[in-house]
Scaffold this motif. Structure first.
Motif, PDB file in Angstrom:
ATOM      1  N   ALA A 171      12.487   1.905  -0.554  1.00  0.00           N
ATOM      2  CA  ALA A 171      13.271   1.250  -1.609  1.00  0.00           C
ATOM      3  C   ALA A 171      12.466   1.195  -2.906  1.00  0.00           C
ATOM      4  O   ALA A 171      13.016   1.336  -4.002  1.00  0.00           O
ATOM      5  N   PHE A 172      11.151   1.014  -2.790  1.00  0.00           N
ATOM      6  CA  PHE A 172      10.296   1.061  -3.983  1.00  0.00           C
ATOM      7  C   PHE A 172      10.391   2.444  -4.620  1.00  0.00           C
ATOM      8  O   PHE A 172      10.602   2.583  -5.824  1.00  0.00           O
ATOM      9  N   ALA A 173      10.255   3.475  -3.797  1.00  0.00           N
ATOM     10  CA  ALA A 173      10.317   4.845  -4.312  1.00  0.00           C
ATOM     11  C   ALA A 173      11.683   5.143  -4.926  1.00  0.00           C
ATOM     12  O   ALA A 173      11.790   5.858  -5.915  1.00  0.00           O
ATOM     13  N   GLY A 174      12.714   4.567  -4.329  1.00  0.00           N
ATOM     14  CA  GLY A 174      14.058   4.795  -4.842  1.00  0.00           C
ATOM     15  C   GLY A 174      14.369   3.965  -6.072  1.00  0.00           C
ATOM     16  O   GLY A 174      15.356   4.196  -6.755  1.00  0.00           O
ATOM     17  N   GLY A 175      13.506   2.993  -6.359  1.00  0.00           N
ATOM     18  CA  GLY A 175      13.727   2.150  -7.531  1.00  0.00           C
ATOM     19  C   GLY A 175      14.836   1.141  -7.311  1.00  0.00           C
ATOM     20  O   GLY A 175      15.488   0.725  -8.259  1.00  0.00           O
ATOM     21  N   THR A 176      15.055   0.727  -6.069  1.00  0.00           N
ATOM     22  CA  THR A 176      16.168  -0.172  -5.799  1.00  0.00           C
ATOM     23  C   THR A 176      15.733  -1.596  -5.447  1.00  0.00           C
ATOM     24  O   THR A 176      16.559  -2.418  -5.088  1.00  0.00           O
ATOM     25  N   LEU A 177      14.433  -1.881  -5.569  1.00  0.00           N
ATOM     26  CA  LEU A 177      13.994  -3.260  -5.334  1.00  0.00           C
ATOM     27  C   LEU A 177      14.257  -4.103  -6.575  1.00  0.00           C
ATOM     28  O   LEU A 177      14.278  -3.589  -7.682  1.00  0.00           O
ATOM     29  N   ASP A 178      14.426  -5.421  -6.388  1.00  0.00           N
ATOM     30  CA  ASP A 178      14.502  -6.245  -7.589  1.00  0.00           C
ATOM     31  C   ASP A 178      13.091  -6.380  -8.171  1.00  0.00           C
ATOM     32  O   ASP A 178      12.108  -6.027  -7.535  1.00  0.00           O
ATOM     33  N   SER A 179      12.998  -6.861  -9.397  1.00  0.00           N
ATOM     34  CA  SER A 179      11.721  -6.736 -10.096  1.00  0.00           C
ATOM     35  C   SER A 179      10.610  -7.555  -9.446  1.00  0.00           C
ATOM     36  O   SER A 179       9.451  -7.159  -9.469  1.00  0.00           O
ATOM     37  N   GLY A 180      10.958  -8.690  -8.841  1.00  0.00           N
ATOM     38  CA  GLY A 180       9.939  -9.500  -8.185  1.00  0.00           C
ATOM     39  C   GLY A 180       9.346  -8.775  -6.980  1.00  0.00           C
ATOM     40  O   GLY A 180       8.128  -8.737  -6.783  1.00  0.00           O
ATOM     41  N   GLN A 181      10.211  -8.161  -6.200  1.00  0.00           N
ATOM     42  CA  GLN A 181       9.734  -7.434  -5.027  1.00  0.00           C
ATOM     43  C   GLN A 181       8.993  -6.174  -5.443  1.00  0.00           C
ATOM     44  O   GLN A 181       8.020  -5.771  -4.800  1.00  0.00           O
ATOM     45  N   HIS A 182       9.447  -5.577  -6.532  1.00  0.00           N
ATOM     46  CA  HIS A 182       8.763  -4.416  -7.098  1.00  0.00           C
ATOM     47  C   HIS A 182       7.305  -4.770  -7.401  1.00  0.00           C
ATOM     48  O   HIS A 182       6.383  -4.020  -7.089  1.00  0.00           O
ATOM     49  N   VAL A 183       7.103  -5.961  -7.996  1.00  0.00           N
ATOM     50  CA  VAL A 183       5.749  -6.416  -8.335  1.00  0.00           C
ATOM     51  C   VAL A 183       4.902  -6.570  -7.066  1.00  0.00           C
ATOM     52  O   VAL A 183       3.751  -6.145  -7.013  1.00  0.00           O
ATOM     53  N   ALA A 184       5.494  -7.174  -6.030  1.00  0.00           N
ATOM     54  CA  ALA A 184       4.729  -7.415  -4.806  1.00  0.00           C
ATOM     55  C   ALA A 184       4.321  -6.101  -4.141  1.00  0.00           C
ATOM     56  O   ALA A 184       3.181  -5.940  -3.704  1.00  0.00           O
ATOM     57  N   ILE A 185       5.242  -5.157  -4.068  1.00  0.00           N
ATOM     58  CA  ILE A 185       4.922  -3.858  -3.452  1.00  0.00           C
ATOM     59  C   ILE A 185       3.909  -3.093  -4.313  1.00  0.00           C
ATOM     60  O   ILE A 185       2.971  -2.490  -3.794  1.00  0.00           O
ATOM     61  N   ALA A 186       4.107  -3.145  -5.631  1.00  0.00           N
ATOM     62  CA  ALA A 186       3.174  -2.463  -6.532  1.00  0.00           C
ATOM     63  C   ALA A 186       1.764  -3.000  -6.334  1.00  0.00           C
ATOM     64  O   ALA A 186       0.788  -2.233  -6.355  1.00  0.00           O
ATOM     65  N   THR A 187       1.641  -4.301  -6.137  1.00  0.00           N
ATOM     66  CA  THR A 187       0.323  -4.903  -5.947  1.00  0.00           C
ATOM     67  C   THR A 187      -0.334  -4.359  -4.681  1.00  0.00           C
ATOM     68  O   THR A 187      -1.518  -4.038  -4.665  1.00  0.00           O
ATOM     69  N   HIS A 188       0.449  -4.229  -3.627  1.00  0.00           N
ATOM     70  CA  HIS A 188      -0.092  -3.639  -2.405  1.00  0.00           C
ATOM     71  C   HIS A 188      -0.467  -2.163  -2.627  1.00  0.00           C
ATOM     72  O   HIS A 188      -1.527  -1.710  -2.199  1.00  0.00           O
ATOM     73  N   LEU A 189       0.395  -1.436  -3.306  1.00  0.00           N
ATOM     74  CA  LEU A 189       0.147  -0.002  -3.508  1.00  0.00           C
ATOM     75  C   LEU A 189      -1.144   0.254  -4.266  1.00  0.00           C
ATOM     76  O   LEU A 189      -1.842   1.231  -4.011  1.00  0.00           O
ATOM     77  N   LEU A 190      -1.434  -0.654  -5.198  1.00  0.00           N
ATOM     78  CA  LEU A 190      -2.656  -0.494  -5.979  1.00  0.00           C
ATOM     79  C   LEU A 190      -3.866  -0.499  -5.050  1.00  0.00           C
ATOM     80  O   LEU A 190      -4.867   0.168  -5.312  1.00  0.00           O
ATOM     81  N   ALA A 191      -3.769  -1.243  -3.942  1.00  0.00           N
ATOM     82  CA  ALA A 191      -4.900  -1.368  -3.019  1.00  0.00           C
ATOM     83  C   ALA A 191      -4.834  -0.360  -1.882  1.00  0.00           C
ATOM     84  O   ALA A 191      -5.834  -0.114  -1.219  1.00  0.00           O
ATOM     85  N   CYS A 192      -3.676   0.238  -1.625  1.00  0.00           N
ATOM     86  CA  CYS A 192      -3.485   0.954  -0.357  1.00  0.00           C
ATOM     87  C   CYS A 192      -3.103   2.424  -0.555  1.00  0.00           C
ATOM     88  O   CYS A 192      -1.968   2.741  -0.899  1.00  0.00           O
ATOM     89  N   ALA A 193      -4.054   3.302  -0.308  1.00  0.00           N
ATOM     90  CA  ALA A 193      -3.818   4.740  -0.480  1.00  0.00           C
ATOM     91  C   ALA A 193      -2.792   5.254   0.526  1.00  0.00           C
ATOM     92  O   ALA A 193      -1.990   6.128   0.213  1.00  0.00           O
ATOM     93  N   ARG A 194      -2.804   4.696   1.728  1.00  0.00           N
ATOM     94  CA  ARG A 194      -1.884   5.161   2.758  1.00  0.00           C
ATOM     95  C   ARG A 194      -0.437   4.966   2.313  1.00  0.00           C
ATOM     96  O   ARG A 194       0.398   5.869   2.418  1.00  0.00           O
ATOM     97  N   CYS A 195      -0.122   3.775   1.812  1.00  0.00           N
ATOM     98  CA  CYS A 195       1.247   3.515   1.370  1.00  0.00           C
ATOM     99  C   CYS A 195       1.576   4.276   0.088  1.00  0.00           C
ATOM    100  O   CYS A 195       2.715   4.688  -0.114  1.00  0.00           O
ATOM    101  N   ARG A 196       0.575   4.453  -0.775  1.00  0.00           N
ATOM    102  CA  ARG A 196       0.814   5.277  -1.973  1.00  0.00           C
ATOM    103  C   ARG A 196       1.276   6.665  -1.559  1.00  0.00           C
ATOM    104  O   ARG A 196       2.191   7.232  -2.131  1.00  0.00           O
ATOM    105  N   ASN A 197       0.605   7.220  -0.552  1.00  0.00           N
ATOM    106  CA  ASN A 197       0.986   8.553  -0.092  1.00  0.00           C
ATOM    107  C   ASN A 197       2.413   8.581   0.436  1.00  0.00           C
ATOM    108  O   ASN A 197       3.151   9.529   0.182  1.00  0.00           O
ATOM    109  N   PHE A 198       2.777   7.526   1.160  1.00  0.00           N
ATOM    110  CA  PHE A 198       4.136   7.515   1.699  1.00  0.00           C
ATOM    111  C   PHE A 198       5.159   7.396   0.570  1.00  0.00           C
ATOM    112  O   PHE A 198       6.206   8.044   0.591  1.00  0.00           O
ATOM    113  N   VAL A 199       4.830   6.570  -0.431  1.00  0.00           N
ATOM    114  CA  VAL A 199       5.739   6.449  -1.586  1.00  0.00           C
ATOM    115  C   VAL A 199       5.882   7.799  -2.278  1.00  0.00           C
ATOM    116  O   VAL A 199       6.979   8.213  -2.660  1.00  0.00           O
TER     117      VAL A 199
END
Ligand SMILES: [Zn+2]
Lengths: 237, 216
Positions: free
Chosen positions: B14-42
């Motif tokens: 949903a993050f990749a699709g751009g369909t999260l609301d902005s608050g959830q977008h922030v939370a996932i983005a924060t994780h992605l900044l730390a996590c290469a594995r999830c970045r790759n999946f995105v």
């Protein structure tokens, strides 16, 4: 741009479209050798119906824009991608006028950002998809509060982190082919939930209401579809 | 210090699709900044997006579309106004994406003994509120459940709960069905970014005291 009350209606319409549109599933023709597929899927194949998604020339065209401001290259990209971006926007619930505008804006960004395109981190289609997606997110936010757009900025933060991976270009190319092959192997129902998570602004609860199935079912379908996709992608490497 | 707890594939998609609301977008983005594995999946899911984009039946553009776009190719891109960021001296909050630092931050509010909450004002109102949660060493966070979804990403320190230990970068998703009993590590403060939908239900007297604050 979408009132909450209208979302359901739009969703239902989109669902209807998706249902009517089932034969387009055939368009997931992969340019690479295919894994065995279900017979009924085979029956719906229409090979040669459209250009392969990630034909190498898209990347070449983007590089030509970056290197020479090549307007012919841009015209060819425009002819192929602009109508698809517009369709993508409309599927996301954006009205036709705004979808047209966002598609134009996407292509202008393709022109401006061509120099930033790194075939190593994304294929051409994926890159244009992210530009369109970010514009859609920002447009949606702007209509809510008239604020400045930021969705593309995070992209840039991540790009700078990962762009230096060795052999990234090779990996990206393989990835796009693998992704297409994996999509080909999803069931129609699984593909539909994957599409939903891309094309809908809506929360799972809204999707559940639109499909008339319990929220738990949407969640589990989505989870299954994603697990299958991840398995397929992992299994191919 | 490796990341053990990730958002599920559907959320990343949903993050990749751009369909999260902005608050959830922030939370996932924060994780992605730390996590290469999830970045790759995105990234992979963005390729899925690219494939879906090329497969969508095209919608014809208006007849003058290309001319209109071509006329604008010479234009300079719009310059982005500089927006306020985290105040001087507070940039040490680790692990926050830069675009989040540019949002407006409220003050740290005391909500319970050794628990402080600092709201982050999102650029647009939504169903999800985002705040930083700072808890002192050894704090036993209040037993709570949710009416909506709550995403937590650890920025500093750590805590433990039923599902294991959570350190910097770790991500936790709570929903209606989950009761959390997090306990902060004994060796220091824990700072988390929390994106919370719906209302928090807190148990006990302290919970009722805390409720008005947490509602922000
Ligand atoms: Zn992760």
């Amino acid at each position: 741009m979408i009132q909450p009350g209208r979302r359901i209606v739009i969703l239902v319409m989109q669902q209807a479209l998706l249902c009517l549109d089932l034969p387009r599933r055939t368009s997931f023709a992969s340019p690479m050798p295919k894994a065995p597929r279900a017979p009924q899927r085979l029956a719906r194949m229409q090979p040669g119906k459209r250009e392969p998604a990630e034909a190498p020339h898209w990347e070449v065209l983007i590089r030509a824009i970056a290197a020479d401001q090549d307007r012919d290259a841009f015209a060819r990209l425009f002819a192929y991608f602009a109508p698809r971006v517009k369709a993508f926007m409309q599927r996301s619930g954006v009205p036709a006028d705004a979808a047209e505008e966002l598609a134009q804006e996407t292509m202008i960004n393709v022109w401006r950002k061509a120099a930033l395109f790194d075939a190593g981190t994304a294929g051409a289609a994926a890159w244009i998809f992210t530009i369109a997606r970010n514009l859609r997110i920002d447009a949606y936010r702007r209509t809510q509060r008239g604020i400045d757009a930021t969705a593309a900025e995070f992209e840039f933060e991540l790009e700078t982190d990962d762009a230096m991976q060795p052999d990234a270009a090779m990996i990206a190319k393989q990835d796009q082919t693998r992704v297409r092959a994996a999509l080909d192997q999803l069931s129609a129902e699984q593909l539909r939930v994957v599409e939903l998570s891309f094309f809908e602004q809506q929360a799972h609860a809204d999707i559940a209401a639109a499909l008339g199935i319990p929220l738990g079912t949407v969640k589990s379908r989505l989870r299954l579809a994603m697990n299958r996709l991840r398995d397929l992608l992992d299994g191919q490497s | 210090m490796s990341i053990q707890h990730h958002p599920d594939d559907a959320l990343l998609s949903a993050f990749a699709g751009g369909t999260l609301d902005s608050g959830q977008h922030v939370a996932i983005a924060t994780h992605l900044l730390a996590c290469a594995r999830c970045r790759n999946f995105v990234r992979t899911m963005e390729r899925v997006g690219g494939s879906l984009l090329t497969d969508v039946p095209p919608a014809p553009m208006s007849s003058n579309a290309f001319a209109a776009v071509e006329a604008r190719l010479g234009e300079a891109p719009p310059s982005r106004p500089v927006t306020p960021s985290l105040p001087e001296g507070e940039t040490e909050i680790p692990g926050l994406p830069k675009f989040v630092r540019r949002y407006r931050f409220g003050r740290w509010n005391w909500v319970a003994p050794s628990v402080h909450v600092r709201p982050i004002e999102l650029p647009e109102p939504g169903q999800t509120r985002v705040f930083l949660l700072r808890s002192g060493p050894g704090t036993r966070l209040l037993q709570h459940s949710h009416t909506g979804v709550e995403m937590t990403c650890v920025l500093a320190g750590g805590f433990s709960q039923e599902q294991g230990h959570y350190g910097p970068g770790d991500f936790d998703l709570g929903d209606e069905s989950i009761d959390h009993h997090p306990v902060v590590d004994a060796d220091g403060d824990c700072i988390c970014l929390v994106a919370m939908q719906g209302e928090l239900r807190l148990a006990g007297l302290l919970g009722r005291l805390m409720q008005p604050f947490v509602r922000l």
